[in-house]
Design an enzyme around this catalytic site. Structure first.
Site, PDB file in Angstrom:
ATOM      1  N   HIS A  99      34.645   7.866 -42.527  1.00 55.90           N
ATOM      2  CA  HIS A  99      36.000   8.298 -42.915  1.00 55.90           C
ATOM      3  C   HIS A  99      37.028   7.423 -42.226  1.00 55.90           C
ATOM      4  CE1 HIS A  99      34.676  10.684 -39.444  1.00 55.90           C
ATOM      5  NE2 HIS A  99      35.933  10.635 -39.031  1.00 55.90           N
ATOM      6  N   HIS A 101      40.946   7.412 -40.911  1.00 53.53           N
ATOM      7  CA  HIS A 101      42.117   8.218 -40.561  1.00 53.53           C
ATOM      8  C   HIS A 101      43.364   7.440 -40.966  1.00 53.53           C
ATOM      9  CE1 HIS A 101      40.112  11.019 -37.599  1.00 53.53           C
ATOM     10  NE2 HIS A 101      39.228  10.036 -37.582  1.00 53.53           N
TER      11      HIS A 101
HETATM   12  P1  5GP Z   1      36.333  11.635 -36.097  1.00 57.06           P
HETATM   13  O1  5GP Z   1      36.586  12.155 -34.712  1.00 57.06           O
HETATM   14  O2  5GP Z   1      34.896  11.853 -36.532  1.00 57.06           O
HETATM   15  O3  5GP Z   1      36.788  10.224 -36.306  1.00 57.06           O
HETATM   16  O4  5GP Z   1      37.255  12.494 -37.042  1.00 57.06           O
HETATM   17  C1  5GP Z   1      36.864  13.681 -37.627  1.00 57.06           C
HETATM   18  C2  5GP Z   1      38.119  14.361 -38.112  1.00 57.06           C
HETATM   19  O5  5GP Z   1      37.748  15.376 -39.014  1.00 57.06           O
HETATM   20  C3  5GP Z   1      38.925  15.031 -36.995  1.00 57.06           C
HETATM   21  O6  5GP Z   1      40.238  14.471 -36.949  1.00 57.06           O
HETATM   22  C4  5GP Z   1      38.932  16.505 -37.383  1.00 57.06           C
HETATM   23  O7  5GP Z   1      40.162  17.140 -37.126  1.00 57.06           O
HETATM   24  C5  5GP Z   1      38.622  16.457 -38.855  1.00 57.06           C
HETATM   25  N1  5GP Z   1      37.911  17.621 -39.346  1.00 57.06           N
HETATM   26  C6  5GP Z   1      36.817  18.207 -38.791  1.00 57.06           C
HETATM   27  N2  5GP Z   1      36.405  19.252 -39.546  1.00 57.06           N
HETATM   28  C7  5GP Z   1      37.264  19.319 -40.593  1.00 57.06           C
HETATM   29  C8  5GP Z   1      37.359  20.193 -41.724  1.00 57.06           C
HETATM   30  O8  5GP Z   1      36.568  21.120 -41.907  1.00 57.06           O
HETATM   31  N3  5GP Z   1      38.358  19.962 -42.592  1.00 57.06           N
HETATM   32  C9  5GP Z   1      39.253  18.943 -42.413  1.00 57.06           C
HETATM   33  N4  5GP Z   1      40.214  18.802 -43.334  1.00 57.06           N
HETATM   34  N5  5GP Z   1      39.195  18.096 -41.375  1.00 57.06           N
HETATM   35  C10 5GP Z   1      38.204  18.284 -40.473  1.00 57.06           C
END
Ligand code: 5GP
Ligand code: ZN
Length: 134
Positions: A99, A101
């Site tokens: 993903h 951001h």
């Molecule tokens: P990472 O830390 O893996 O780069 O980012 C994961 C992102 O996914 C985090 O910013 C977190 O807030 C978001 N996230 C986690 N679970 C969910 C969810 O169930 N729904 C949404 N919309 N975002 C999520």
């Protein structure tokens, strides 16, 4: 992938606040935003990290990434944007489906890399997603 959170979101098995979607990618509001409009753009193809994403899938999702970035800029009037993509826990990854951001930046509002406090309510996030899709 059956037990992947973002695959379940793409399949609409778990609710999300959609911002944009095309054949290759799905964009939705982050539930714990660092800034107003913080959006995640994910490929519809499941891959844990960017190392495992077929190049054609990565290329296929780039138009949706750019369209979503332009949409956020136009609708929110942000002054800039950080686009970040984390791979593996050591790099801050917590959801193991690739993903990106998209974090809008606003003059006078420092980006702390922490969730906004207070956290926006679900009603506020719903209204924001509707505004972005309109
Ligand atoms: P990472 O830390 O893996 O780069 O980012 C994961 C992102 O996914 C985090 O910013 C977190 O807030 C978001 N996230 C986690 N679970 C969910 C969810 O169930 N729904 C949404 N919309 N975002 C999520
Ligand atoms: Zn997945």
């Amino acid at each position: 992938m059956d037990d992947c959170l973002f695959c379940k979101i793409i399949r609409q098995e778990i609710p999300s606040l959609k911002v944009f979607e095309d054949e290759h990618a799905y964009a939705f509001l982050d539930i714990n935003p660092f800034q107003r409009g913080h959006t995640l753009v994910v490929p519809k193809f499941h891959a844990k990290e960017i190392f495992h994403l077929p190049p054609e899938e990565l290329a296929g999702m780039m138009p949706a990434l750019q369209r979503t970035a332009c949409l956020l800029k136009r609708k929110l009037g942000c002054d800039g944007m950080v686009i970040q993509q984390n791979n593996a826990p050591i790099a801050g990854q917590t959801v193991f489906h690739v993903h990106f951001h998209l974090v809008p930046c606003y003059e006078g509002v420092p980006l702390t890399w922490q969730p906004l406090d207070p956290k926006p309510t679900m009603e506020e996030l719903q209204a924001l997603a509707e505004h972005l899709r309109a």
